[in-house]
Design an enzyme around this catalytic site. Structure first.
Site, PDB file in Angstrom:
ATOM      1  N   ASN A 292      13.591 -13.378  -3.219  1.00 57.77           N
ATOM      2  CA  ASN A 292      13.132 -13.153  -1.844  1.00 57.77           C
ATOM      3  C   ASN A 292      14.322 -13.305  -0.895  1.00 57.77           C
ATOM      4  OD1 ASN A 292      11.147 -12.535   0.000  1.00 57.77           O
ATOM      5  ND2 ASN A 292      10.117 -14.507  -0.066  1.00 57.77           N
TER       6      ASN A 292
ATOM      7  N   GLY B   1       9.756 -10.529  -2.778  1.00 55.93           N
ATOM      8  CA  GLY B   1       9.543 -10.065  -1.399  1.00 55.93           C
ATOM      9  C   GLY B   1       8.159 -10.304  -0.843  1.00 55.93           C
ATOM     10  N   THR B   2       7.591 -11.454  -1.159  1.00 51.45           N
ATOM     11  CA  THR B   2       6.282 -11.788  -0.563  1.00 51.45           C
ATOM     12  C   THR B   2       6.328 -13.200   0.007  1.00 51.45           C
ATOM     13  OG1 THR B   2       3.903 -12.055  -0.983  1.00 51.45           O
ATOM     14  CG2 THR B   2       5.359 -12.347  -2.879  1.00 51.45           C
TER      15      THR B   2
ATOM     16  N   HIS C 150      -3.897  -4.258  -3.224  1.00 53.05           N
ATOM     17  CA  HIS C 150      -4.389  -4.131  -1.844  1.00 53.05           C
ATOM     18  C   HIS C 150      -4.623  -2.672  -1.449  1.00 53.05           C
ATOM     19  CE1 HIS C 150      -2.751  -8.394  -0.681  1.00 53.05           C
ATOM     20  NE2 HIS C 150      -3.873  -8.447  -1.372  1.00 53.05           N
TER      21      HIS C 150
ATOM     22  N   CYS D  70     -16.216  13.829   5.091  1.00 48.33           N
ATOM     23  CA  CYS D  70     -15.871  13.529   3.693  1.00 48.33           C
ATOM     24  C   CYS D  70     -15.844  14.842   2.910  1.00 48.33           C
ATOM     25  CB  CYS D  70     -16.893  12.559   3.104  1.00 48.33           C
ATOM     26  SG  CYS D  70     -16.697  12.354   1.314  1.00 48.33           S
TER      27      CYS D  70
ATOM     28  N   VAL E  52       0.836  -1.206   0.000  1.00 43.13           N
ATOM     29  CA  VAL E  52       0.000   0.000   0.000  1.00 43.13           C
ATOM     30  C   VAL E  52       0.871   1.257   0.000  1.00 43.13           C
ATOM     31  CG1 VAL E  52      -1.949  -1.177   1.103  1.00 43.13           C
ATOM     32  CG2 VAL E  52      -0.251  -0.028   2.543  1.00 43.13           C
TER      33      VAL E  52
ATOM     34  N   ALA F  72      16.489  -7.621  -1.369  1.00 44.75           N
ATOM     35  CA  ALA F  72      15.924  -7.086  -2.617  1.00 44.75           C
ATOM     36  C   ALA F  72      16.845  -6.056  -3.273  1.00 44.75           C
ATOM     37  CB  ALA F  72      14.558  -6.463  -2.330  1.00 44.75           C
TER      38      ALA F  72
ATOM     39  N   CYS G 165     -20.326   7.796   0.112  1.00 50.49           N
ATOM     40  CA  CYS G 165     -20.470   8.181  -1.306  1.00 50.49           C
ATOM     41  C   CYS G 165     -19.451   7.497  -2.212  1.00 50.49           C
ATOM     42  CB  CYS G 165     -20.397   9.704  -1.459  1.00 50.49           C
ATOM     43  SG  CYS G 165     -18.729  10.381  -1.233  1.00 50.49           S
TER      44      CYS G 165
ATOM     45  N   CYS H   8     -19.017  14.427   0.227  1.00 46.80           N
ATOM     46  CA  CYS H   8     -20.448  14.414   0.596  1.00 46.80           C
ATOM     47  C   CYS H   8     -20.708  15.013   1.973  1.00 46.80           C
ATOM     48  CB  CYS H   8     -21.018  12.991   0.522  1.00 46.80           C
ATOM     49  SG  CYS H   8     -20.424  11.886   1.827  1.00 46.80           S
TER      50      CYS H   8
HETATM   51  C1  BJW Z   1      12.629  -9.578   1.926  1.00 51.77           C
HETATM   52  C2  BJW Z   1      13.335  -8.699   2.660  1.00 51.77           C
HETATM   53  C3  BJW Z   1      14.337  -8.042   1.893  1.00 51.77           C
HETATM   54  C4  BJW Z   1      11.940  -9.478   4.075  1.00 51.77           C
HETATM   55  N1  BJW Z   1      14.485  -8.363   0.589  1.00 51.77           N
HETATM   56  N2  BJW Z   1      12.697  -9.952   0.707  1.00 51.77           N
HETATM   57  C5  BJW Z   1      -7.745 -20.082   2.914  1.00 51.77           C
HETATM   58  C6  BJW Z   1      -7.239 -20.362   1.651  1.00 51.77           C
HETATM   59  C7  BJW Z   1      -7.157 -19.372   0.701  1.00 51.77           C
HETATM   60  C8  BJW Z   1      -7.562 -18.081   0.972  1.00 51.77           C
HETATM   61  C9  BJW Z   1      -8.066 -17.806   2.210  1.00 51.77           C
HETATM   62  C10 BJW Z   1      -8.165 -18.785   3.164  1.00 51.77           C
HETATM   63  N3  BJW Z   1      -8.701 -18.234   4.270  1.00 51.77           N
HETATM   64  C11 BJW Z   1      -8.908 -16.914   4.041  1.00 51.77           C
HETATM   65  C12 BJW Z   1      -8.525 -16.651   2.786  1.00 51.77           C
HETATM   66  C13 BJW Z   1      -8.550 -15.352   2.109  1.00 51.77           C
HETATM   67  C14 BJW Z   1      -7.553 -14.371   2.670  1.00 51.77           C
HETATM   68  C15 BJW Z   1      -6.206 -15.037   2.896  1.00 51.77           C
HETATM   69  O1  BJW Z   1      -5.388 -15.179   2.013  1.00 51.77           O
HETATM   70  N4  BJW Z   1      -5.923 -15.439   4.115  1.00 51.77           N
HETATM   71  C16 BJW Z   1      -4.671 -16.135   4.401  1.00 51.77           C
HETATM   72  C17 BJW Z   1      -3.991 -15.468   5.576  1.00 51.77           C
HETATM   73  C18 BJW Z   1      -4.982 -17.596   4.542  1.00 51.77           C
HETATM   74  N5  BJW Z   1      -7.439 -13.354   1.652  1.00 51.77           N
HETATM   75  C19 BJW Z   1      -8.286 -12.335   1.581  1.00 51.77           C
HETATM   76  O2  BJW Z   1      -9.170 -12.174   2.407  1.00 51.77           O
HETATM   77  C20 BJW Z   1      -8.140 -11.413   0.399  1.00 51.77           C
HETATM   78  N6  BJW Z   1      -9.406 -11.319  -0.256  1.00 51.77           N
HETATM   79  C21 BJW Z   1      -9.965 -12.375  -0.862  1.00 51.77           C
HETATM   80  O3  BJW Z   1      -9.450 -13.479  -0.871  1.00 51.77           O
HETATM   81  O4  BJW Z   1     -11.150 -12.079  -1.484  1.00 51.77           O
HETATM   82  C22 BJW Z   1     -11.865 -13.152  -2.099  1.00 51.77           C
HETATM   83  C23 BJW Z   1     -11.389 -13.503  -3.479  1.00 51.77           C
HETATM   84  C24 BJW Z   1     -11.812 -14.662  -4.040  1.00 51.77           C
HETATM   85  C25 BJW Z   1     -11.390 -15.016  -5.311  1.00 51.77           C
HETATM   86  C26 BJW Z   1     -10.577 -14.192  -6.029  1.00 51.77           C
HETATM   87  C27 BJW Z   1     -10.166 -13.014  -5.482  1.00 51.77           C
HETATM   88  C28 BJW Z   1     -10.564 -12.692  -4.204  1.00 51.77           C
HETATM   89  C29 BJW Z   1      -7.745 -10.017   0.849  1.00 51.77           C
HETATM   90  C30 BJW Z   1      -6.362 -10.002   1.399  1.00 51.77           C
HETATM   91  C31 BJW Z   1      -6.051  -8.600   1.941  1.00 51.77           C
HETATM   92  C32 BJW Z   1      -4.665  -8.533   2.545  1.00 51.77           C
HETATM   93  N7  BJW Z   1      -4.524  -7.280   3.195  1.00 51.77           N
HETATM   94  C33 BJW Z   1      -3.230  -6.948   3.783  1.00 51.77           C
HETATM   95  C34 BJW Z   1      -3.359  -5.584   4.509  1.00 51.77           C
HETATM   96  C35 BJW Z   1      -3.427  -4.453   3.487  1.00 51.77           C
HETATM   97  C36 BJW Z   1      -3.477  -3.100   4.140  1.00 51.77           C
HETATM   98  C37 BJW Z   1      -2.279  -2.825   5.024  1.00 51.77           C
HETATM   99  O5  BJW Z   1      -1.123  -2.806   4.553  1.00 51.77           O
HETATM  100  O6  BJW Z   1      -2.490  -2.622   6.204  1.00 51.77           O
HETATM  101  O7  BJW Z   1      -2.231  -6.887   2.772  1.00 51.77           O
HETATM  102  S1  BJW Z   1      -2.609  -8.195   4.915  1.00 51.77           S
HETATM  103  C38 BJW Z   1      -0.914  -8.030   4.437  1.00 51.77           C
HETATM  104  O8  BJW Z   1      -0.476  -9.280   3.819  1.00 51.77           O
HETATM  105  C39 BJW Z   1      -0.901  -6.953   3.342  1.00 51.77           C
HETATM  106  C40 BJW Z   1       0.070  -7.553   2.367  1.00 51.77           C
HETATM  107  O9  BJW Z   1      -0.106  -6.988   1.082  1.00 51.77           O
HETATM  108  C41 BJW Z   1      -0.241  -9.033   2.421  1.00 51.77           C
HETATM  109  C42 BJW Z   1       0.890  -9.898   1.932  1.00 51.77           C
HETATM  110  O10 BJW Z   1       2.010  -9.785   2.739  1.00 51.77           O
HETATM  111  P1  BJW Z   1       3.469  -9.852   2.098  1.00 51.77           P
HETATM  112  O11 BJW Z   1       3.684  -8.698   1.219  1.00 51.77           O
HETATM  113  O12 BJW Z   1       3.689 -11.191   1.522  1.00 51.77           O
HETATM  114  O13 BJW Z   1       4.385  -9.607   3.401  1.00 51.77           O
HETATM  115  P2  BJW Z   1       4.940 -10.692   4.463  1.00 51.77           P
HETATM  116  O14 BJW Z   1       5.336  -9.950   5.663  1.00 51.77           O
HETATM  117  O15 BJW Z   1       4.001 -11.819   4.639  1.00 51.77           O
HETATM  118  O16 BJW Z   1       6.231 -11.287   3.738  1.00 51.77           O
HETATM  119  C43 BJW Z   1       7.386 -10.498   3.534  1.00 51.77           C
HETATM  120  C44 BJW Z   1       8.373 -11.288   2.698  1.00 51.77           C
HETATM  121  O17 BJW Z   1       9.467 -10.426   2.389  1.00 51.77           O
HETATM  122  C45 BJW Z   1       8.964 -12.514   3.415  1.00 51.77           C
HETATM  123  O18 BJW Z   1       8.904 -13.634   2.544  1.00 51.77           O
HETATM  124  C46 BJW Z   1      10.418 -12.132   3.694  1.00 51.77           C
HETATM  125  O19 BJW Z   1      11.321 -13.214   3.583  1.00 51.77           O
HETATM  126  C47 BJW Z   1      10.669 -11.124   2.597  1.00 51.77           C
HETATM  127  N8  BJW Z   1      11.682 -10.110   2.917  1.00 51.77           N
HETATM  128  N9  BJW Z   1      12.941  -8.598   3.940  1.00 51.77           N
HETATM  129  C48 BJW Z   1      13.666  -9.303   0.031  1.00 51.77           C
HETATM  130  N10 BJW Z   1      15.156  -7.117   2.430  1.00 51.77           N
END
Ligand code: BJW
Length: 237
Positions: free
Chosen positions: A204, A177-178, A110, A137, A94, A222, A121, A140
């Site tokens: 990663n 990096g995910t 995200h 807002c 974000v 990275a 609105c 609105c």
């Molecule tokens: C380095 C490094 C360096 C460190 N160099 N690397 C069961 C099965 C499947 C799905 C689900 C399930 N149960 C629930 C779900 C759905 C759920 C989900 O996935 N849950 C799981 C936890 C199981 N997902 C959702 O609800 C999503 N919506 C959804 O699925 O809608 C329905 C749908 C259906 C069909 C199609 C499409 C959609 C919404 C997910 C919203 C996530 N929101 C957040 C917060 C955003 C706002 C905020 O920032 O506050 O998004 S949560 C957080 O996690 C944020 C991130 O974008 C997201 C991913 O995290 P990320 O980027 O991977 O970070 P980390 O910390 O996990 O990893 C960091 C990595 O960097 C590590 O690997 C390190 O090694 C590495 N690293 N330093 C390179 N220097």
């Protein structure tokens, strides 16, 4: 990997911004070790305690304004500029560090920390300061209906149709990096593999949950591995 790619999709996560001083979520000292994600990153948590959620995002907005893009963000902007095929950068982040480094073909699946949305609105506005329950807002005039323009758990990520179309036709998919723990982004590599034609690469610090699905893996910070990889792609294509 010395082949000419025609269509590249890059997916980034919090790890690409870690060396810019923005915390990741699930690493040691990550945000989810300090905050309960159910309380600050779900619509239900926001309904229960909007003050806590506003405080959480106000603090993150402040950190972001002080952070600057790093060599990995700049390398991806250079890849976009110099690659002569199709290019799409999909970020789960974000923050706005990709834009500040110069990326333009970019989708924030995200949402964006420096935007707010009105639940009354639906208007979306750039917002760099603090937000609280009393803020009205600008469109609105309703108070109490503003929220960060980010995607919480249980909400539908943004631009999914555009992303699916790009994944369908790419011949290089790069994940950077995910942790591969959050869907639907964690499922992109499997989607790309179903097409059978694309090269898949993970960059990663450590292997992600889905590492075994990638044809090629490169591990390191990275700021080191991304510029080196970009140089290689531009040399081969
Ligand atoms: C380095 C490094 C360096 C460190 N160099 N690397 C069961 C099965 C499947 C799905 C689900 C399930 N149960 C629930 C779900 C759905 C759920 C989900 O996935 N849950 C799981 C936890 C199981 N997902 C959702 O609800 C999503 N919506 C959804 O699925 O809608 C329905 C749908 C259906 C069909 C199609 C499409 C959609 C919404 C997910 C919203 C996530 N929101 C957040 C917060 C955003 C706002 C905020 O920032 O506050 O998004 S949560 C957080 O996690 C944020 C991130 O974008 C997201 C991913 O995290 P990320 O980027 O991977 O970070 P980390 O910390 O996990 O990893 C960091 C990595 O960097 C590590 O690997 C390190 O090694 C590495 N690293 N330093 C390179 N220097």
């Amino acid at each position: 990997m010395q082949k000419r790619f025609r269509s590249i999709v890059v997916l980034t996560g919090a790890g690409i911004s870690a060396e810019s001083g923005l915390g990741t979520f699930r690493d040691k000292d990550g945000l989810w070790t300090k905050y309960d994600l159910q309380e600050v990153a779900t619509p239900e948590g926001f309904a229960r305690n909007p003050v806590l959620v506003h405080d959480f995002y106000n603090a993150r907005r402040k950190n972001l304004v002080e952070a600057t893009p790093n060599a990995a963000h700049y390398a991806l902007a250079e890849l976009e500029r110099r690659f002569d095929g199709q290019f799409l950068l999909v970020t789960q982040n974000v923050d706005d560090l990709h834009e500040r480094a110069g990326s333009t073909r970019l989708l924030h699946m995200h949402g964006e920390l420096l935007k707010i949305r009105c639940e009354s609105c639906d208007s979306v506005r750039v917002w760099r300061g603090d937000l609280d329950l009393a803020t009205a807002c600008p469109d609105c005039g309703t108070s109490g209906g503003l929220r960060p323009h980010v995607v919480w758990f249980g909400e539908m990520p943004l631009y999914m149709d555009d992303i699916a179309a790009a994944l369908d036709t790419c011949d290089l998919f790069v994940s950077i990096g995910t942790s591969g723990q959050v869907y639907p982004a964690a499922g992109f590599v499997a989607e790309v593999r179903r097409g059978g034609l694309a090269h898949t690469v993970e960059l990663n610090l450590d292997p992600s949950d889905g590492f075994s699905l990638f044809a090629e893996k490169i591990y390191g910070p990275a700021t080191e591995v991304v510029p080196a990889f970009v140089t290689r792609v531009l040399a081969g294509g």
